[in-house]
Design an enzyme around this catalytic site. Structure first.
Site, mmCIF file in Angstrom:
data_model
loop_
_atom_site.group_PDB
_atom_site.id
_atom_site.type_symbol
_atom_site.label_atom_id
_atom_site.label_comp_id
_atom_site.label_asym_id
_atom_site.label_seq_id
_atom_site.Cartn_x
_atom_site.Cartn_y
_atom_site.Cartn_z
ATOM 1 N N LEU A 1 0.874 -1.170 0.000
ATOM 2 C CA LEU A 1 0.000 0.000 0.000
ATOM 3 C C LEU A 1 0.911 1.219 0.000
ATOM 4 O O LEU A 1 1.890 1.268 0.742
ATOM 5 C CB LEU A 1 -0.896 0.029 1.249
ATOM 6 C CG LEU A 1 -2.005 -1.022 1.362
ATOM 7 C CD1 LEU A 1 -2.762 -0.847 2.671
ATOM 8 C CD2 LEU A 1 -2.972 -0.924 0.180
ATOM 9 N N ASP A 2 0.585 2.193 -0.822
ATOM 10 C CA ASP A 2 1.371 3.414 -0.842
ATOM 11 C C ASP A 2 1.345 4.077 0.528
ATOM 12 O O ASP A 2 0.389 3.905 1.298
ATOM 13 C CB ASP A 2 0.805 4.392 -1.881
ATOM 14 C CG ASP A 2 0.915 3.853 -3.292
ATOM 15 O OD1 ASP A 2 1.833 3.045 -3.537
ATOM 16 O OD2 ASP A 2 0.090 4.241 -4.131
ATOM 17 N N ARG A 3 2.370 4.855 0.800
ATOM 18 C CA ARG A 3 2.489 5.520 2.098
ATOM 19 C C ARG A 3 1.211 6.269 2.507
ATOM 20 O O ARG A 3 0.758 6.140 3.641
ATOM 21 C CB ARG A 3 3.683 6.487 2.082
ATOM 22 C CG ARG A 3 3.872 7.236 3.379
ATOM 23 C CD ARG A 3 5.127 8.075 3.352
ATOM 24 N NE ARG A 3 5.394 8.672 4.643
ATOM 25 C CZ ARG A 3 6.549 9.201 5.004
ATOM 26 N NH1 ARG A 3 7.557 9.203 4.160
ATOM 27 N NH2 ARG A 3 6.717 9.723 6.187
ATOM 28 N N THR B 1 -1.878 5.768 1.693
ATOM 29 C CA THR B 1 -3.086 4.944 1.688
ATOM 30 C C THR B 1 -3.188 4.154 2.983
ATOM 31 O O THR B 1 -2.193 3.633 3.485
ATOM 32 C CB THR B 1 -3.063 3.973 0.491
ATOM 33 O OG1 THR B 1 -2.884 4.717 -0.709
ATOM 34 C CG2 THR B 1 -4.359 3.181 0.404
ATOM 35 N N HIS C 1 0.303 3.106 -8.258
ATOM 36 C CA HIS C 1 -0.586 4.265 -8.203
ATOM 37 C C HIS C 1 -1.770 4.114 -9.160
ATOM 38 O O HIS C 1 -2.319 5.108 -9.640
ATOM 39 C CB HIS C 1 0.171 5.554 -8.519
ATOM 40 C CG HIS C 1 1.298 5.844 -7.577
ATOM 41 N ND1 HIS C 1 2.311 6.733 -7.880
ATOM 42 C CD2 HIS C 1 1.594 5.359 -6.347
ATOM 43 C CE1 HIS C 1 3.171 6.794 -6.874
ATOM 44 N NE2 HIS C 1 2.754 5.951 -5.933
#
Length: 255
Positions: A60-62, A64, A169
């Protein structure tokens, strides 16, 4: 003064897997791009589990938040990773986006790989766009009396998304392609709307949440669904827009 270590909410745990509700703004693991960061989900979870090594099965992106699944052994990681790559794990996300999303659809829009200058410096810079598919549904809309830009009011939607591929993304870039930018996205979003959410709703995060993971358990063979509740920023926005929290737990066709 020593910084207090965060405590992760453990959503599911057995002998082979553990899932946490990743907070927005927290890195999954160390990165050259954030060399000064000291808090990571992997290290924090390992400490909470008494030194148990954990192996992330996806990312998971930072910015999110939401469900993040780990294996408790390298052998289980090796068994589970192909299930993610083979689309056997179903992911559900929720987001607050700019504008009114009027109908459900499936966006099939290939994405050129986004490269980080340091982490991806050895990656082929001329790789062709990769398949990227996202199904999405509108769950609720709102029109506020707060002007943004040249408009006297501003419109937003709550959407549910199910990515069928896992490009970097992907959800943010797909919503940008549709001109329904996710609120709080500083790279692919709209700074005017992000600023309005900070000033009026005390919302300083990307409004993208990984709500659920569904898959067949590798040992029991039984279906498993792991859910993660939203944080205080989400609660403030949902309350301000008079959107019931049940919208985040129901299937789109039930809304």
């Amino acid at each position: 003064m020593t910084e207090t270590a965060p405590v992760l909410e453990i959503l599911y745990q057995d002998d082979v897997l553990v899932a946490v509700n990743k907070p927005a703004g927290m890195l999954v693991h160390r990165s050259w791009l954030d060399r000064h960061e000291t808090r990571f989900v992997m290290q924090t979870l390992r400490d909470q589990l008494g030194g148990q090594h954990v192996f992330p099965l996806h990312r998971l992106d930072r910015p999110t938040s939401g469900v993040l699944l780990f294996a408790l052994s390298s052998e289980m990681a090796a068994e589970m990773m192909p299930k993610f790559a083979g689309r056997e794990v179903k992911k559900t996300y929720h987001a607050v986006v700019r504008g009114w999303v009027k109908e459900a659809a499936v966006l099939d829009y290939p994405l050129k790989e986004e490269l980080d200058k340091l982490d991806d410096k050895r990656t082929d810079q001329d790789k062709a766009p990769q398949e990227a598919v996202t199904a999405y549904w509108p769950l609720a809309t709102v029109e506020t009396q707060i002007p943004v830009g040249r408009y006297a009011t501003s419109r937003y939607s709550l959407v549910e998304m199910k990515p069928e591929t896992g490009r970097k993304h992907q959800l943010r870039r797909h919503m940008h392609h549709l001109s329904h930018h996710i609120i709080g996205d500083v790279n692919h979003g709209d700074g005017r709307h992000n600023r309005m959410f900070r000033e009026h709703y005390d919302c300083h995060r990307l409004m993208l949440h990984a709500s659920a993971l569904e898959f067949i358990h590798p040992v029991s063979g039984q279906p498993l669904r792991i859910r993660a509740d939203v944080d205080d920023s989400w609660l403030r926005v949902m309350d301000a827009f008079d959107w019931p929290l049940s919208l985040l737990t129901q299937a789109p066709e039930e809304n």
